[in-house]
Design a protein around this motif. Structure first.
Motif, mmCIF file in Angstrom:
data_model
loop_
_atom_site.group_PDB
_atom_site.id
_atom_site.type_symbol
_atom_site.label_atom_id
_atom_site.label_comp_id
_atom_site.label_asym_id
_atom_site.label_seq_id
_atom_site.Cartn_x
_atom_site.Cartn_y
_atom_site.Cartn_z
ATOM 1 N N ASN A 1 38.528 -44.587 90.439
ATOM 2 C CA ASN A 1 37.845 -45.405 89.429
ATOM 3 C C ASN A 1 37.781 -44.635 88.115
ATOM 4 O OD1 ASN A 1 37.283 -47.341 91.439
ATOM 5 N ND2 ASN A 1 35.494 -46.173 92.072
ATOM 6 N N TYR A 2 37.997 -45.357 87.009
ATOM 7 C CA TYR A 2 38.037 -44.732 85.685
ATOM 8 C C TYR A 2 37.171 -45.511 84.709
ATOM 9 C CZ TYR A 2 41.888 -41.979 87.460
ATOM 10 O OH TYR A 2 42.648 -41.116 88.203
ATOM 11 N N ARG A 3 36.679 -44.773 83.713
ATOM 12 C CA ARG A 3 35.934 -45.391 82.610
ATOM 13 C C ARG A 3 36.477 -44.820 81.307
ATOM 14 N NH1 ARG A 3 30.525 -44.290 83.847
ATOM 15 N NH2 ARG A 3 30.615 -42.319 82.708
ATOM 16 N N VAL A 4 36.721 -45.691 80.346
ATOM 17 C CA VAL A 4 37.088 -45.273 78.996
ATOM 18 C C VAL A 4 35.875 -45.542 78.115
ATOM 19 C CG1 VAL A 4 38.618 -45.639 77.022
ATOM 20 C CG2 VAL A 4 39.518 -45.845 79.349
ATOM 21 N N GLU A 5 35.306 -44.480 77.579
ATOM 22 C CA GLU A 5 34.178 -44.590 76.654
ATOM 23 C C GLU A 5 34.742 -44.484 75.243
ATOM 24 O OE1 GLU A 5 31.662 -41.368 77.934
ATOM 25 O OE2 GLU A 5 30.835 -42.571 79.577
ATOM 26 N N TRP A 6 34.602 -45.547 74.456
ATOM 27 C CA TRP A 6 35.208 -45.569 73.129
ATOM 28 C C TRP A 6 34.162 -45.622 72.032
ATOM 29 C CZ3 TRP A 6 33.719 -49.938 70.663
ATOM 30 C CH2 TRP A 6 33.433 -51.072 71.429
ATOM 31 N N ARG A 7 34.613 -45.148 70.863
ATOM 32 C CA ARG A 7 33.817 -45.198 69.637
ATOM 33 C C ARG A 7 34.752 -45.747 68.571
ATOM 34 N NH1 ARG A 7 29.954 -41.352 66.653
ATOM 35 N NH2 ARG A 7 30.627 -41.559 64.506
ATOM 36 N N ALA A 8 34.379 -46.881 67.990
ATOM 37 C CA ALA A 8 35.215 -47.514 66.971
ATOM 38 C C ALA A 8 34.473 -47.540 65.639
ATOM 39 C CB ALA A 8 35.581 -48.935 67.398
ATOM 40 N N VAL A 9 35.172 -47.102 64.595
ATOM 41 C CA VAL A 9 34.625 -47.121 63.242
ATOM 42 C C VAL A 9 35.640 -47.830 62.355
ATOM 43 C CG1 VAL A 9 33.810 -45.738 61.293
ATOM 44 C CG2 VAL A 9 33.428 -44.936 63.644
ATOM 45 N N SER A 10 35.162 -48.822 61.611
ATOM 46 C CA SER A 10 36.041 -49.532 60.678
ATOM 47 C C SER A 10 35.595 -49.217 59.254
ATOM 48 C CB SER A 10 36.010 -51.040 60.946
ATOM 49 O OG SER A 10 34.724 -51.560 60.649
ATOM 50 N N SER A 11 36.006 -50.007 58.308
ATOM 51 C CA SER A 11 35.713 -49.735 56.900
ATOM 52 C C SER A 11 34.223 -49.765 56.584
ATOM 53 C CB SER A 11 36.461 -50.732 56.016
ATOM 54 O OG SER A 11 36.028 -52.051 56.321
ATOM 55 N N ASP A 12 33.406 -50.405 57.420
ATOM 56 C CA ASP A 12 31.965 -50.431 57.139
ATOM 57 C C ASP A 12 31.286 -49.112 57.518
ATOM 58 O OD1 ASP A 12 31.672 -50.473 59.890
ATOM 59 O OD2 ASP A 12 30.479 -52.301 59.941
ATOM 60 N N THR A 13 32.006 -48.205 58.172
ATOM 61 C CA THR A 13 31.593 -46.852 58.567
ATOM 62 C C THR A 13 30.497 -46.797 59.629
ATOM 63 O OG1 THR A 13 29.919 -46.454 56.838
ATOM 64 C CG2 THR A 13 32.235 -45.929 56.282
ATOM 65 N N HIS A 14 30.117 -47.913 60.214
ATOM 66 C CA HIS A 14 29.129 -47.902 61.291
ATOM 67 C C HIS A 14 29.837 -47.732 62.630
ATOM 68 C CE1 HIS A 14 26.718 -50.066 58.193
ATOM 69 N NE2 HIS A 14 25.833 -49.186 58.626
ATOM 70 N N PRO A 15 29.516 -46.682 63.386
ATOM 71 C CA PRO A 15 30.168 -46.496 64.686
ATOM 72 C C PRO A 15 29.645 -47.498 65.712
ATOM 73 C CG PRO A 15 28.525 -44.789 64.330
ATOM 74 C CD PRO A 15 28.586 -45.602 63.076
ATOM 75 N N ILE A 16 30.559 -48.057 66.478
ATOM 76 C CA ILE A 16 30.234 -48.963 67.569
ATOM 77 C C ILE A 16 30.782 -48.319 68.839
ATOM 78 C CG2 ILE A 16 30.549 -51.287 68.513
ATOM 79 C CD1 ILE A 16 28.962 -51.207 65.881
ATOM 80 N N ASN A 17 29.957 -48.234 69.872
ATOM 81 C CA ASN A 17 30.356 -47.608 71.126
ATOM 82 C C ASN A 17 30.426 -48.642 72.237
ATOM 83 O OD1 ASN A 17 30.245 -44.796 70.179
ATOM 84 N ND2 ASN A 17 28.077 -45.217 69.942
ATOM 85 N N GLY A 18 31.276 -48.378 73.200
ATOM 86 C CA GLY A 18 31.380 -49.243 74.364
ATOM 87 C C GLY A 18 32.232 -48.581 75.422
ATOM 88 N N ASN A 19 32.499 -49.309 76.494
ATOM 89 C CA ASN A 19 33.354 -48.762 77.541
ATOM 90 C C ASN A 19 34.001 -49.869 78.332
ATOM 91 O OD1 ASN A 19 31.831 -49.252 80.203
ATOM 92 N ND2 ASN A 19 30.261 -48.334 78.900
ATOM 93 N N ILE A 20 35.084 -49.513 78.973
ATOM 94 C CA ILE A 20 35.741 -50.382 79.951
ATOM 95 C C ILE A 20 35.912 -49.559 81.214
ATOM 96 C CG2 ILE A 20 36.956 -51.762 78.216
ATOM 97 C CD1 ILE A 20 39.546 -50.208 79.300
ATOM 98 N N THR A 21 36.035 -50.241 82.346
ATOM 99 C CA THR A 21 36.299 -49.562 83.605
ATOM 100 C C THR A 21 37.508 -50.211 84.260
ATOM 101 O OG1 THR A 21 34.821 -51.025 84.826
ATOM 102 C CG2 THR A 21 33.868 -48.997 83.953
ATOM 103 N N PHE A 22 38.202 -49.429 85.064
ATOM 104 C CA PHE A 22 39.321 -49.968 85.839
ATOM 105 C C PHE A 22 39.532 -49.076 87.053
ATOM 106 C CE2 PHE A 22 41.203 -47.148 82.706
ATOM 107 C CZ PHE A 22 42.162 -46.433 83.416
ATOM 108 N N THR A 23 40.245 -49.603 88.030
ATOM 109 C CA THR A 23 40.538 -48.879 89.259
ATOM 110 C C THR A 23 42.038 -48.732 89.400
ATOM 111 O OG1 THR A 23 38.557 -49.756 90.318
ATOM 112 C CG2 THR A 23 40.295 -48.919 91.776
ATOM 113 N N VAL A 24 42.486 -47.520 89.709
ATOM 114 C CA VAL A 24 43.894 -47.257 89.985
ATOM 115 C C VAL A 24 44.048 -47.296 91.503
ATOM 116 C CG1 VAL A 24 45.759 -45.552 89.875
ATOM 117 C CG2 VAL A 24 44.244 -45.913 87.887
ATOM 118 N N LYS A 25 44.999 -48.131 91.971
ATOM 119 C CA LYS A 25 45.248 -48.273 93.413
ATOM 120 C C LYS A 25 46.054 -47.104 93.938
ATOM 121 C CE LYS A 25 46.622 -52.831 92.539
ATOM 122 N NZ LYS A 25 47.363 -53.989 92.902
#
Length: 132
Positions: free
Chosen positions: A108-132
């Motif tokens: 099982n894996y999780r990608v924790e991301w941080r996205a910043v666009s031109s407004d300069t406010h960081p937005i955080n989130g994550n996705i998960t997936f399973t490798v068979k």
């Protein structure tokens, strides 16, 4: 005199309406994750890369991600282990690409991301997936 008072009220209302529109457009200016490959909660063969597509162009120098293994066969609840990966922008400026440096093992894996666009406010989130 009444004409000037009505014109003044209209000017104030128009100014307030314009300000409200400006504030609401700024509030909606944060990047949102639209899709990911693999998809969130998917069960897949080991991907060579993980792509995150956002609603806005990213500032790559301030955006990033961590790839974590959160479970493996026989050890479903072990502490998350950081997996070495390269994080870069994609061909599309709205895309972030996470490329593991080694093939991913089943688990099982999780990608924790941080996205910043031109407004300069960081937005955080994550996705998960399973490798068979």
């Amino acid at each position: 005199m009444e004409f000037f008072m009505q014109a003044s009220r209209l000017t104030i209302r128009a100014t307030l309406a314009a300000a409200a529109l400006l504030v609401s457009s700024v509030a909606f200016a944060h990047p949102k994750l639209l899709t990911s490959t693999p998809a969130d909660k998917a069960e897949v063969a080991a991907p060579q890369k993980i792509e995150l597509k956002f609603s806005e162009n990213l500032s790559t120098q301030f955006s990033g991600a961590n790839l974590l293994m959160t479970g493996m066969p026989g050890m479903a609840d072990h502490s998350p282990m950081k997996i070495a990966a390269k994080v870069a922008g994609g061909d599309d400026p709205k895309t972030m690409v996470v490329t593991p440096t080694q093939p991913l093992s089943p688990g099982n894996y999780r990608v924790e991301w941080r996205a910043v666009s031109s407004d300069t406010h960081p937005i955080n989130g994550n996705i998960t997936f399973t490798v068979k």
